[in-house]
Write a protein that holds these residues in place. Structure first.
Motif, PDB file in Angstrom:
ATOM      1  N   VAL A 146    -110.328 -46.429  50.092  1.00 12.87           N
ATOM      2  CA  VAL A 146    -110.525 -44.512  50.583  1.00 12.87           C
ATOM      3  C   VAL A 146    -109.941 -44.556  52.565  1.00 12.87           C
ATOM      4  N   PHE A 147    -109.780 -45.653  52.477  1.00 14.69           N
ATOM      5  CA  PHE A 147    -108.639 -45.121  54.420  1.00 14.69           C
ATOM      6  C   PHE A 147    -107.665 -45.201  54.030  1.00 14.69           C
ATOM      7  N   GLN A 148    -106.944 -45.091  52.456  1.00 14.08           N
ATOM      8  CA  GLN A 148    -105.810 -44.637  52.265  1.00 14.08           C
ATOM      9  C   GLN A 148    -105.725 -43.119  52.332  1.00 14.08           C
ATOM     10  N   GLU A 149    -106.717 -42.531  51.964  1.00 14.54           N
ATOM     11  CA  GLU A 149    -107.167 -41.093  51.145  1.00 14.54           C
ATOM     12  C   GLU A 149    -107.810 -40.116  51.745  1.00 14.54           C
ATOM     13  N   LEU A 150    -108.050 -40.505  53.382  1.00 17.50           N
ATOM     14  CA  LEU A 150    -109.062 -40.170  54.202  1.00 17.50           C
ATOM     15  C   LEU A 150    -107.923 -38.328  55.033  1.00 17.50           C
ATOM     16  N   GLN A 194    -104.804 -47.336  67.148  1.00 22.46           N
ATOM     17  CA  GLN A 194    -104.166 -47.232  65.856  1.00 22.46           C
ATOM     18  C   GLN A 194    -105.019 -47.887  64.972  1.00 22.46           C
ATOM     19  N   THR A 195    -105.445 -48.846  64.942  1.00 20.28           N
ATOM     20  CA  THR A 195    -105.781 -50.049  64.329  1.00 20.28           C
ATOM     21  C   THR A 195    -106.768 -50.851  64.951  1.00 20.28           C
ATOM     22  N   PRO A 196    -108.425 -50.944  63.924  1.00 20.76           N
ATOM     23  CA  PRO A 196    -108.563 -51.691  65.110  1.00 20.76           C
ATOM     24  C   PRO A 196    -108.019 -53.200  65.208  1.00 20.76           C
ATOM     25  N   LYS A 197    -107.262 -53.695  64.911  1.00 13.55           N
ATOM     26  CA  LYS A 197    -106.439 -54.953  65.134  1.00 13.55           C
ATOM     27  C   LYS A 197    -105.778 -54.845  66.380  1.00 13.55           C
ATOM     28  N   LYS A 219    -101.536 -55.745  55.054  1.00 13.18           N
ATOM     29  CA  LYS A 219    -102.680 -57.152  55.872  1.00 13.18           C
ATOM     30  C   LYS A 219    -104.072 -56.732  56.499  1.00 13.18           C
ATOM     31  N   ALA A 220    -103.228 -55.404  57.580  1.00 12.87           N
ATOM     32  CA  ALA A 220    -103.783 -55.702  58.953  1.00 12.87           C
ATOM     33  C   ALA A 220    -105.028 -54.217  57.734  1.00 12.87           C
ATOM     34  N   LEU A 221    -104.428 -53.389  57.022  1.00 14.94           N
ATOM     35  CA  LEU A 221    -105.048 -52.696  56.087  1.00 14.94           C
ATOM     36  C   LEU A 221    -107.206 -54.128  55.829  1.00 14.94           C
ATOM     37  N   ARG A 222    -106.513 -54.196  55.253  1.00 17.14           N
ATOM     38  CA  ARG A 222    -107.617 -55.256  54.361  1.00 17.14           C
ATOM     39  C   ARG A 222    -108.225 -56.335  55.493  1.00 17.14           C
ATOM     40  N   ALA A 223    -107.985 -56.607  56.234  1.00 20.66           N
ATOM     41  CA  ALA A 223    -108.888 -56.886  57.649  1.00 20.66           C
ATOM     42  C   ALA A 223    -109.894 -55.859  58.256  1.00 20.66           C
ATOM     43  N   SER A 224    -109.569 -54.250  58.716  1.00 16.61           N
ATOM     44  CA  SER A 224    -110.259 -53.483  58.614  1.00 16.61           C
ATOM     45  C   SER A 224    -111.333 -53.166  57.974  1.00 16.61           C
ATOM     46  N   VAL A 225    -111.123 -53.808  56.605  1.00 14.16           N
ATOM     47  CA  VAL A 225    -112.199 -53.697  55.991  1.00 14.16           C
ATOM     48  C   VAL A 225    -113.082 -54.342  55.992  1.00 14.16           C
ATOM     49  N   ARG A 226    -113.004 -55.516  56.301  1.00 13.31           N
ATOM     50  CA  ARG A 226    -113.397 -56.891  56.003  1.00 13.31           C
ATOM     51  C   ARG A 226    -114.854 -56.387  57.392  1.00 13.31           C
ATOM     52  N   THR A 227    -114.375 -55.980  57.880  1.00 13.75           N
ATOM     53  CA  THR A 227    -115.428 -55.740  59.445  1.00 13.75           C
ATOM     54  C   THR A 227    -116.311 -54.577  58.893  1.00 13.75           C
ATOM     55  N   TYR A 228    -116.225 -54.406  57.924  1.00  6.29           N
ATOM     56  CA  TYR A 228    -117.251 -53.055  58.362  1.00  6.29           C
ATOM     57  C   TYR A 228    -118.671 -54.111  56.909  1.00  6.29           C
ATOM     58  N   PRO A 229    -119.408 -53.140  57.144  1.00  4.90           N
ATOM     59  CA  PRO A 229    -120.812 -54.001  56.412  1.00  4.90           C
ATOM     60  C   PRO A 229    -120.766 -52.788  54.770  1.00  4.90           C
ATOM     61  N   ASP A 230    -121.768 -53.812  54.097  1.00  2.87           N
ATOM     62  CA  ASP A 230    -121.058 -53.455  52.493  1.00  2.87           C
ATOM     63  C   ASP A 230    -121.633 -51.534  52.779  1.00  2.87           C
ATOM     64  N   SER A 231    -121.210 -51.170  51.252  1.00  4.47           N
ATOM     65  CA  SER A 231    -120.839 -49.177  51.169  1.00  4.47           C
ATOM     66  C   SER A 231    -120.363 -49.219  49.790  1.00  4.47           C
ATOM     67  N   GLY A 232    -121.246 -48.358  49.486  1.00  5.04           N
ATOM     68  CA  GLY A 232    -120.997 -48.210  48.083  1.00  5.04           C
ATOM     69  C   GLY A 232    -118.959 -47.627  47.442  1.00  5.04           C
ATOM     70  N   THR A 263     -96.505 -51.283  54.656  1.00  2.19           N
ATOM     71  CA  THR A 263     -95.735 -52.523  54.835  1.00  2.19           C
ATOM     72  C   THR A 263     -96.300 -53.611  54.735  1.00  2.19           C
ATOM     73  N   PRO A 264     -96.235 -54.986  54.348  1.00  6.84           N
ATOM     74  CA  PRO A 264     -97.574 -56.304  53.784  1.00  6.84           C
ATOM     75  C   PRO A 264     -98.158 -56.263  55.343  1.00  6.84           C
ATOM     76  N   ASP A 265     -97.564 -55.943  56.877  1.00  7.96           N
ATOM     77  CA  ASP A 265     -98.022 -56.149  57.111  1.00  7.96           C
ATOM     78  C   ASP A 265     -99.203 -54.955  57.534  1.00  7.96           C
ATOM     79  N   ASP A 266     -99.031 -54.180  57.411  1.00  5.79           N
ATOM     80  CA  ASP A 266    -100.020 -53.039  57.559  1.00  5.79           C
ATOM     81  C   ASP A 266    -100.763 -52.710  56.368  1.00  5.79           C
TER      82      ASP A 266
END
Length: 554
Positions: free
Chosen positions: A388-392, A339-342, A369-382, A364-367
């Motif tokens: 976007v992760f919540q709009e897919l 479900q999540t990379p974490k 936090k996990a979302l922001r952690a997932s974003v940091r694992t990706y290369p820079d992009s436009g 939730t706050p934990d969700d």
């Protein structure tokens, strides 16, 4: 020229033309590749396909996303294209809907509209499929069994829920069984070894196993009994599955898709995840080193991967990390589906070259936090990935893979292609018929019970019991013989004393009745006068002998 982005506002098309061109260049492949879908930039850009080079599949991958976002369909899409390229696939079918890969898909108006928008040349197709099942559920698949020895103490400790001390103690028990030539085929074999070591016959050998206490052996034994009573004993035994059956292709050269049917995974999550890890470890052990190939020998999809890592011991996590790191050189690619990379430890996550991230939720706050952690694992992009992760939408994902050059591709918002096989489960009777018709069923369908530790130790303990019984009987016989001899001696002594007493009495009477000899004549008794002296003596003597049973009557 760069592919043109669809018309629309800047918010609808987050990437510039230059960025779209960079994405297109990043996913260009000279060799064979798996077509995942097309770029989304406000709308689908059919001229910019998103693909994974086939040669990079053994660099492993992650398919993640919240429930209902399309992970299973992505898994099916990957499996179909791998099979079409001649690559065998292994995957767990937890919800049962992957079984549709064995049947061609059905066209619909909605499907046609989607495929047309993506520029996908869609046609229905079925793929060669083999169904497997844990234990003896032969209606669902070919039984996948493992011997206890093959499963090993580390994995068994995981499913038993043992702590670190108990885990190391179980390892000592396996070592003892190996040294003594005691084959651990099924759970009763392991119980027999533990029962023997905690019995009077085995207590001396238990002392010889350093670090294993009788109390710890008792705890492990109780856990085994509870584990078996829950029905887990059917997963262990012979014939043990040869994992090379997962590396087959059909007569047309298509890779066979091996599906492990585990619809009741919720009732035994640790057993399911640990069994998959066992299969992966077995593949690592039996396959030769091949280095980097043009296409992998097998791709292994590990669905519900969070079950594998949850509450895992350090030793277990270390074994997983090492297996994932090294199995690439055996030509095997591993994709974790969760479900999540974490859910995946950082040491494992860092080894995954391809990532397909479906929508994430932040309720939730934990969700968040996990979302922001997932974003940091990706290369820079436009993209504003946190948004976007919540709009897919369903069937859309953020993708980055390993390019043919070995570098990460640009992050691409992708609308995925539709699978060509059925996206619905096949009927149960169709699955049962396919299992019965499989050439593997004759080899693995019926369990066998070879001589193993249970029989060997049972015979040894029976021999020991017989020896004890014989020793007890001999001891009792000796005691009975001694008592008999004692009583006989007492009787013989009493008889001898009685004989001596009778003899003395006889002699006394005889002496008292004998007439003394005199030189001078004596007066005769009236009886002598009648019968004579010799006759009188004879009568008295005969009477006396008759009383004591000696002599003969005249």
């Amino acid at each position: 020229p760069a592919p043109a982005a669809p018309a629309g506002s800047a918010s609808e098309a987050p990437l510039t033309d230059a960025q779209v061109s960079a994405v297109a260049a990043g996913y260009t492949s000279d060799g064979a590749a798996l077509d995942l879908g097309v770029l989304v930039n406000g709308g689908p850009v059919a001229s910019v396909p998103v693909r994974i080079p086939l040669a990079m599949i053994n660099r492993h991958g992650l398919v993640a996303g919240a429930t209902g976002t399309g992970k299973t369909r992505t898994l099916q899409l990957l499996a179909e294209q791998l099979s079409a390229q001649g690559v065998p696939v292994f995957a767990a079918d937890i919800k049962g809907d992957l079984s549709g890969i064995a049947a061609p898909g059905a066209s619909s108006e909605k499907l046609t509209a989607r495929t047309a928008a993506l520029g996908q040349d869609w046609s229905p197709r079925a793929y060669p499929t083999e169904f497997f099942a844990l234990g003896d559920d032969t209606a669902s698949g070919i039984p996948v069994r493992a011997t206890v020895s093959g499963f090993g103490p580390l994995l068994l400790s995981r499913v038993l829920g043992l702590n670190a001390t108990q885990e190391s103690s179980l390892g000592l028990v396996f070592h003892y069984a190996d040294e003594k030539g005691l084959a651990l085929v099924d759970l009763p074999d392991l119980r027999a070894v533990l029962t023997f070591l905690t019995s009077d016959e085995g207590k001396d050998e238990l002392k010889g196993i350093g670090g294993l206490s009788a109390a710890t052996a008792g705890v492990i034994l109780r856990e085994l009994v509870a584990f078996a009573s829950a029905g887990a004993d059917t997963f262990f035994g012979e014939p043990e599955l040869d994992v090379s059956v997962f590396l087959r292709a059909d007569a047309a050269g298509a890779g066979i898709v091996s599906l492990l049917e585990v619809p009741n995974v919720a009732s035994r999550p640790e057993l399911y995840s640990t069994f998959l890890m066992y299969l992966l470890a077995e593949l690592y052990e039996v396959l030769p080193e091949v280095g980097d190939l043009d296409k992998p020998k097998l791709v292994f999809f590990f669905d519900e991967a969070h079950l594998l890592f949850r509450d895992a011991s350090k030793a277990f996590l270390a074994a997983i990390t090492q297996t994932v790191r090294l199995i690439r050189s055996k030509g095997v690619g591993v994709f974790f589906v969760t479900q999540t990379p974490k859910d995946v430890p950082a040491d494992v996550l860092g080894q995954l070259g391809s990532r397909v991230q479906h929508a994430l939720r932040a309720f939730t706050p934990d969700d968040a936090k996990a979302l922001r952690a997932s974003v940091r694992t990706y290369p820079d992009s436009g993209y504003d990935l946190e948004r976007v992760f919540q709009e897919l939408g369903t069937g859309e994902a953020i993708i980055t893979v390993m390019s043919e050059r070995g570098a990460p591709t640009p992050v691409a918002w992708t609308r995925l292609f539709a699978p060509r096989a059925s996206m619905s489960p096949i009927p149960a009777e169709t699955m049962a018929a396919a299992v019965a018709a499989s050439p593997l069923f004759a080899a693995y369908g019926t369990p066998i019970d070879p001589e193993s530790a249970r029989e060997i130790l049972g015979a040894r303990m029976q021999a020991a019991a017989d020896a004890r019984a014989a020793a007890e009987k001999a001891k009792q016989d000796a005691a009975d013989a001694a008592e008999y001899a004692k009583q006989k001696a007492a009787i013989d002594k009493a008889n001898a004393e009685a004989q001596k007493k009778a003899q003395r009495e006889y002699e006394r009477i005889l002496k008292s009745t004998a007439a003394p000899r005199r030189r001078s004549s004596a007066p005769t008794s009236p009886l002598d006068e009648v019968l004579g002296r010799g006759a009188t003596k004879s009568i008295v003597t005969d009477v006396i002998r008759g009383l004591f049973g000696t002599g003969r009557r005249r």
